[in-house]
Design an enzyme around this catalytic site. Structure first.
Site: not given
Length: 189
Positions: A58, A75, A101
């Site tokens: 993560d 992004d 994420e």
């Protein structure tokens, strides 16, 4: 003429298959495809009594990246992380973006000790990855949870890796958490 149409049909079908199975931003398997592949790998590992490990990753403070630098930076971080996972993971690994994420990497034929080494290598590589947007350099870090077989099901393996991920975050982020051990990062997160 028919040959050209057949080739175009094949190319269109392949493109549609890629769109259906691949996360377009990270170029990794999407959630549905990753779970299908992971389930198959888990059954094979259990049947052959082979080791199998799972990394849950993560990106730390991802919302802050989007808030501070904009969604283009977020992004770019997802794209760079996808490239890094594709380039750095063992060839038999099954890597996917599960959402936002959060990423998962299944490591067939990899026990807990080997998986913790892979996870630490990835953590360090992510922290060292320079990202640039509009002339501004920024970095990301990731917390990683590691779990291995035996597990009764893929859900149990994911739950344990996810639990380890949250332990890594609670220990200060930019960490790898494996079973009962938390490996500290070389730099604070």
């Amino acid at each position: 003429m028919q040959r050209r149409t057949a080739l175009q049909s094949y190319q269109l079908a392949r493109q549609n298959w890629l769109y259906a199975t691949t996360d377009t931003l990270s170029q990794l398997q999407n959630r549905r495809t990753w779970y299908q592949q992971a389930e198959h790998q888990l059954l094979a590992a259990q049947g052959g009594q082979q080791p199998l490990s799972l990394l849950m990753l993560d990106v730390d403070h991802f919302k802050a990246i989007n808030d501070r630098l904009g969604h283009a930076a977020g992004d770019q971080a997802i794209e760079a992380l996808g490239e890094l996972l594709l380039a750095s993971c063992p060839s038999q690994a099954v890597a996917g973006r599960l959402g936002g994420e959060e990423f998962a990497v299944l490591l067939p034929d990899c026990d807990l000790q080997q998986a913790s080494l892979v996870a630490e290598h990835l953590r360090a590589a992510i922290a060292a990855l320079p990202l640039r947007l509009d002339g501004q350099t920024f970095r990301i870090t990731a917390s990683i949870g590691v779990a291995s077989l035996p597990a009764d099901s893929l859900d149990a393996l994911v739950r344990e890796a996810d639990r380890q991920l949250y332990l890594a975050k609670a220990a200060g982020r930019n960490r790898v958490s494996v079973a009962d051990a938390v490996l500290a990062a070389s730099t604070p997160g």
